[in-house]
Motif scaffolding. Structure first.
Motif, short mmCIF file in Angstrom:
data_model
loop_
_atom_site.label_atom_id
_atom_site.label_comp_id
_atom_site.label_asym_id
_atom_site.label_seq_id
_atom_site.Cartn_x
_atom_site.Cartn_y
_atom_site.Cartn_z
N MET A 145 27.29 -6.82 -36.71
CA MET A 145 28.47 -5.93 -37.13
C MET A 145 29.64 -6.74 -37.83
SD MET A 145 28.77 -2.52 -35.19
CE MET A 145 30.58 -2.19 -35.99
N LYS A 146 30.01 -7.64 -36.98
CA LYS A 146 31.10 -8.57 -37.69
C LYS A 146 30.80 -9.26 -38.78
CE LYS A 146 33.47 -8.52 -32.94
NZ LYS A 146 33.81 -9.41 -31.89
N GLU A 147 29.33 -9.83 -38.41
CA GLU A 147 28.88 -10.48 -39.72
C GLU A 147 28.23 -9.91 -40.82
OE1 GLU A 147 25.82 -12.91 -37.86
OE2 GLU A 147 27.28 -13.94 -36.38
N LYS A 148 28.48 -8.42 -40.76
CA LYS A 148 28.16 -7.53 -41.94
C LYS A 148 26.63 -7.47 -42.05
CE LYS A 148 32.66 -8.03 -44.51
NZ LYS A 148 33.31 -6.77 -43.71
N LYS A 149 26.14 -7.72 -41.04
CA LYS A 149 24.48 -7.75 -41.18
C LYS A 149 24.35 -6.10 -40.36
CE LYS A 149 23.84 -12.71 -40.88
NZ LYS A 149 23.21 -13.83 -39.81
N PHE A 150 24.45 -5.24 -41.15
CA PHE A 150 24.40 -3.83 -40.69
C PHE A 150 23.08 -3.37 -40.22
CE2 PHE A 150 28.58 -3.79 -43.14
CZ PHE A 150 29.25 -3.88 -42.29
N LEU A 167 29.03 1.49 -35.94
CA LEU A 167 28.61 0.99 -37.25
C LEU A 167 28.47 1.83 -38.31
CD1 LEU A 167 26.62 -0.96 -38.40
CD2 LEU A 167 24.81 0.11 -37.27
N HIS A 211 31.80 1.87 -40.11
CA HIS A 211 31.77 0.66 -40.93
C HIS A 211 31.13 0.80 -42.35
CE1 HIS A 211 33.24 -1.70 -37.86
NE2 HIS A 211 33.72 -2.60 -38.60
N ILE A 212 30.12 1.73 -42.36
CA ILE A 212 29.47 1.90 -43.65
C ILE A 212 29.87 2.99 -44.26
CG2 ILE A 212 27.52 0.31 -43.00
CD1 ILE A 212 25.88 2.87 -42.45
N ASN A 213 30.69 3.78 -43.78
CA ASN A 213 31.46 5.12 -44.34
C ASN A 213 30.56 6.27 -44.33
OD1 ASN A 213 33.94 6.06 -45.34
ND2 ASN A 213 32.83 6.33 -47.15
#
Length: 220
Positions: free
Chosen positions: A11-16, A43, A46-48
């Motif tokens: 998640m921190k690496e934006k690999k959702f 999660l 993070h992706i709204n």
């Protein structure tokens, strides 16, 4: 490294998508463990995808009515939607059930701040500064609440501390400029407004303050 930790790192690496797959596996293997639902809810935040996030946080609370981080997640969700009373309820439950971290006190304080209840925000923002002494943004918001509650001297001390933590905080300089005007020190105010503009040239409030002082000084 367990899958929850690995997924959080993804998640921190934006690999959702990869993180979502791991969280799904965690939930399938441990459907009665609220942690997987909380992490998946975070999660989705993070992706709204707030609607689905809410369902995951609520599922975690169904499994454990004392799941403090699920209430914290719901608090953030309502904060994002500017539903501050519900955000307050959930942040307060998170604290009640043992979440003793700066972020939850900070967010609770900010709900009151955004409702312009600055005096109500003060104890929570103060507690956040005690739990995290190195975060200049938390300290700045505490200073702002003090200033807006008319505790000018205390606010001034806090904004000075903000600049000790982060000398590039243009808003701290701006507010020190406003306080200097209040104390009838236009030259000191002008210095702070110039500092704010040196850091952030598009700082509209500092630009307006500078123009007003220059007009005042020119007229004398």
């Amino acid at each position: 490294m367990d899958r929850n930790t690995k997924a959080i790192n993804l998640m921190k690496e934006k690999k959702f998508e990869e993180a979502a797959q791991l969280f799904t596996e965690v939930i399938e293997e441990n459907p009665e463990d609220p942690l997987g639902y909380i992490n998946f809810g975070n999660l989705l935040m993070h992706i709204n995808d707030l609607e689905r996030a809410q369902r995951f946080f609520n599922k975690a609370i169904e499994l454990d009515q004392h799941a403090a981080t699920a209430y914290y997640g719901l608090g953030n969700l309502y904060f994002e939607q500017s539903v501050y009373p519900k955000a307050q309820d959930n942040f307060q439950k998170a604290i009640e059930f043992g979440l003793e971290e700066a972020d939850v006190y900070y967010m609770l304080g900010m709900t009151f701040q955004n409702e312009e209840h600055d005096k109500l925000a003060l104890p929570y923002l103060l507690r956040a500064t005690e739990l995290n002494t190195e975060d200049d943004e938390i300290l700045f918001q505490y200073g702002l609440a003090l200033a807006q509650s008319n505790h000018i001297k205390d606010a001034k001390d806090i904004f000075v501390k903000v600049l000790q933590l982060n000398e590039s905080n243009s808003d701290a300089h701006y507010n020190l400029g406003v306080i200097a005007l209040y104390e009838d020190q236009p030259e000191v105010a002008l210095q702070h407004f110039n500092e704010a503009l040196a850091i952030q040239p598009e700082h509209v409030l500092a630009e307006n303050g500078k123009k007003q002082i220059e007009q005042l000084l020119d007229s004398n």
